[in-house]
Design a protein around this motif. Structure first.
Motif, PDB file in Angstrom:
ATOM      1  N   PHE A  45       0.867  -1.177   0.000  1.00 56.72           N
ATOM      2  CA  PHE A  45       0.000   0.000   0.000  1.00 56.72           C
ATOM      3  C   PHE A  45       0.898   1.219   0.000  1.00 56.72           C
ATOM      4  CE2 PHE A  45      -2.490  -3.311   1.926  1.00 56.72           C
ATOM      5  CZ  PHE A  45      -3.777  -3.099   1.475  1.00 56.72           C
ATOM      6  N   LEU A  46       0.725   2.068  -1.008  1.00 59.39           N
ATOM      7  CA  LEU A  46       1.457   3.329  -1.078  1.00 59.39           C
ATOM      8  C   LEU A  46       2.964   3.140  -0.899  1.00 59.39           C
ATOM      9  CD1 LEU A  46      -1.014   5.512   1.012  1.00 59.39           C
ATOM     10  CD2 LEU A  46      -0.821   5.397  -1.474  1.00 59.39           C
ATOM     11  N   GLY A  47       3.520   2.097  -1.538  1.00 62.63           N
ATOM     12  CA  GLY A  47       4.958   1.879  -1.533  1.00 62.63           C
ATOM     13  C   GLY A  47       5.522   1.178  -0.319  1.00 62.63           C
ATOM     14  N   SER A  48       4.648   0.651   0.550  1.00 64.15           N
ATOM     15  CA  SER A  48       5.109  -0.075   1.733  1.00 64.15           C
ATOM     16  C   SER A  48       4.505  -1.473   1.763  1.00 64.15           C
ATOM     17  CB  SER A  48       4.689   0.646   3.017  1.00 64.15           C
ATOM     18  OG  SER A  48       5.356   1.880   3.125  1.00 64.15           O
ATOM     19  N   ALA A  49       5.333  -2.459   2.088  1.00 62.66           N
ATOM     20  CA  ALA A  49       4.845  -3.827   2.246  1.00 62.66           C
ATOM     21  C   ALA A  49       4.084  -3.912   3.565  1.00 62.66           C
ATOM     22  CB  ALA A  49       6.008  -4.809   2.249  1.00 62.66           C
ATOM     23  N   ARG A  50       2.870  -4.434   3.517  1.00 66.19           N
ATOM     24  CA  ARG A  50       2.057  -4.550   4.733  1.00 66.19           C
ATOM     25  C   ARG A  50       1.870  -5.991   5.160  1.00 66.19           C
ATOM     26  NH1 ARG A  50      -0.263   0.596   5.914  1.00 66.19           N
ATOM     27  NH2 ARG A  50       1.090   1.946   4.711  1.00 66.19           N
ATOM     28  N   GLU A  51       2.001  -6.933   4.208  1.00 65.21           N
ATOM     29  CA  GLU A  51       1.711  -8.337   4.516  1.00 65.21           C
ATOM     30  C   GLU A  51       2.408  -9.233   3.501  1.00 65.21           C
ATOM     31  OE1 GLU A  51      -2.294 -11.160   4.676  1.00 65.21           O
ATOM     32  OE2 GLU A  51      -2.504  -8.985   4.590  1.00 65.21           O
ATOM     33  N   VAL A  52       2.905 -10.382   3.972  1.00 65.20           N
ATOM     34  CA  VAL A  52       3.419 -11.412   3.069  1.00 65.20           C
ATOM     35  C   VAL A  52       2.215 -12.255   2.652  1.00 65.20           C
ATOM     36  CG1 VAL A  52       4.904 -13.455   2.894  1.00 65.20           C
ATOM     37  CG2 VAL A  52       5.689 -11.446   4.176  1.00 65.20           C
ATOM     38  N   ILE A  53       2.068 -12.487   1.342  1.00 67.55           N
ATOM     39  CA  ILE A  53       0.950 -13.265   0.817  1.00 67.55           C
ATOM     40  C   ILE A  53       1.498 -14.389  -0.064  1.00 67.55           C
ATOM     41  CG2 ILE A  53      -0.701 -11.360   0.943  1.00 67.55           C
ATOM     42  CD1 ILE A  53      -0.320 -10.931  -2.067  1.00 67.55           C
ATOM     43  N   ASP A  54       0.633 -15.341  -0.411  1.00 69.65           N
ATOM     44  CA  ASP A  54       1.087 -16.404  -1.309  1.00 69.65           C
ATOM     45  C   ASP A  54       0.769 -16.031  -2.759  1.00 69.65           C
ATOM     46  OD1 ASP A  54      -1.616 -17.147  -1.843  1.00 69.65           O
ATOM     47  OD2 ASP A  54      -1.585 -18.648  -0.250  1.00 69.65           O
ATOM     48  N   GLU A  55       1.322 -16.810  -3.685  1.00 70.33           N
ATOM     49  CA  GLU A  55       1.183 -16.501  -5.107  1.00 70.33           C
ATOM     50  C   GLU A  55      -0.270 -16.543  -5.565  1.00 70.33           C
ATOM     51  OE1 GLU A  55       3.094 -17.804  -9.406  1.00 70.33           O
ATOM     52  OE2 GLU A  55       3.581 -18.967  -7.616  1.00 70.33           O
ATOM     53  N   GLU A  56      -1.063 -17.461  -5.042  1.00 71.38           N
ATOM     54  CA  GLU A  56      -2.480 -17.543  -5.435  1.00 71.38           C
ATOM     55  C   GLU A  56      -3.233 -16.284  -5.024  1.00 71.38           C
ATOM     56  OE1 GLU A  56      -6.421 -20.376  -4.943  1.00 71.38           O
ATOM     57  OE2 GLU A  56      -4.619 -20.861  -3.807  1.00 71.38           O
ATOM     58  N   ASP A  57      -2.988 -15.804  -3.803  1.00 72.19           N
ATOM     59  CA  ASP A  57      -3.631 -14.554  -3.373  1.00 72.19           C
ATOM     60  C   ASP A  57      -3.195 -13.390  -4.258  1.00 72.19           C
ATOM     61  OD1 ASP A  57      -5.080 -15.755  -1.343  1.00 72.19           O
ATOM     62  OD2 ASP A  57      -3.649 -15.207   0.231  1.00 72.19           O
ATOM     63  N   ALA A  58      -1.908 -13.359  -4.619  1.00 68.85           N
ATOM     64  CA  ALA A  58      -1.416 -12.284  -5.501  1.00 68.85           C
ATOM     65  C   ALA A  58      -2.148 -12.323  -6.842  1.00 68.85           C
ATOM     66  CB  ALA A  58       0.092 -12.422  -5.705  1.00 68.85           C
ATOM     67  N   ARG A  59      -2.319 -13.508  -7.413  1.00 70.25           N
ATOM     68  CA  ARG A  59      -3.036 -13.635  -8.693  1.00 70.25           C
ATOM     69  C   ARG A  59      -4.485 -13.183  -8.558  1.00 70.25           C
ATOM     70  NH1 ARG A  59      -0.455 -18.597  -9.305  1.00 70.25           N
ATOM     71  NH2 ARG A  59      -2.308 -19.645  -8.526  1.00 70.25           N
ATOM     72  N   ASN A  60      -5.149 -13.603  -7.474  1.00 68.27           N
ATOM     73  CA  ASN A  60      -6.555 -13.230  -7.280  1.00 68.27           C
ATOM     74  C   ASN A  60      -6.722 -11.730  -7.069  1.00 68.27           C
ATOM     75  OD1 ASN A  60      -7.509 -15.829  -7.636  1.00 68.27           O
ATOM     76  ND2 ASN A  60      -7.483 -16.296  -5.454  1.00 68.27           N
ATOM     77  N   ILE A  61      -5.801 -11.111  -6.354  1.00 65.59           N
ATOM     78  CA  ILE A  61      -5.869  -9.660  -6.151  1.00 65.59           C
ATOM     79  C   ILE A  61      -5.658  -8.944  -7.477  1.00 65.59           C
ATOM     80  CG2 ILE A  61      -4.737  -7.677  -5.057  1.00 65.59           C
ATOM     81  CD1 ILE A  61      -4.171  -9.670  -2.661  1.00 65.59           C
ATOM     82  N   ASP A  62      -4.684  -9.417  -8.277  1.00 65.42           N
ATOM     83  CA  ASP A  62      -4.464  -8.804  -9.601  1.00 65.42           C
ATOM     84  C   ASP A  62      -5.700  -8.957 -10.490  1.00 65.42           C
ATOM     85  OD1 ASP A  62      -2.036  -7.423  -9.678  1.00 65.42           O
ATOM     86  OD2 ASP A  62      -0.884  -9.253 -10.000  1.00 65.42           O
ATOM     87  N   LYS A  63      -6.370 -10.104 -10.438  1.00 58.37           N
ATOM     88  CA  LYS A  63      -7.605 -10.292 -11.214  1.00 58.37           C
ATOM     89  C   LYS A  63      -8.671  -9.299 -10.763  1.00 58.37           C
ATOM     90  CE  LYS A  63      -7.377 -15.213 -12.322  1.00 58.37           C
ATOM     91  NZ  LYS A  63      -8.005 -16.522 -12.045  1.00 58.37           N
TER      92      LYS A  63
END
Length: 90
Positions: A45-63
């Motif tokens: 968020f706004l250039g700062s890492a807030r949470e480590v997530i897995d690749e599936e969550d990253a794909r779903n958020i991008d979708k």
């Protein structure tokens, strides 16, 4: 509104990491998550890492971000199941 963007660590440092995001490479502040190894997915968020997530969550958020973009450009045929997997099951 602040929207979280997935980022994958390319090169890690103690306080800053070079990451790949949907918008290209960015320098991400790692103060809240601590250093993470290359390959790690983060929610930023706004250039700062807030949470480590897995690749599936990253794909779903991008979708979901793609879906929001389609909605904002007034795409008449939004495939909710594609852009927001699992939403109807909630």
């Amino acid at each position: 509104m602040c929207v979280g963007i997935p980022a994958q660590v390319i090169e890690a440092g103690d306080f800053i990491a070079r990451c790949r995001t949907r918008n290209g490479e960015e320098q991400i502040n790692m103060m809240l998550t601590g250093p993470q190894p290359a390959g790690t997915w983060l929610l930023t968020f706004l250039g700062s890492a807030r949470e480590v997530i897995d690749e599936e969550d990253a794909r779903n958020i991008d979708k979901a971000l793609d879906g929001l973009s389609a909605i904002m450009t007034d795409d008449a045929e939004i495939d909710v199941d594609h852009y927001f997997p699992g939403l109807a099951e909630s």
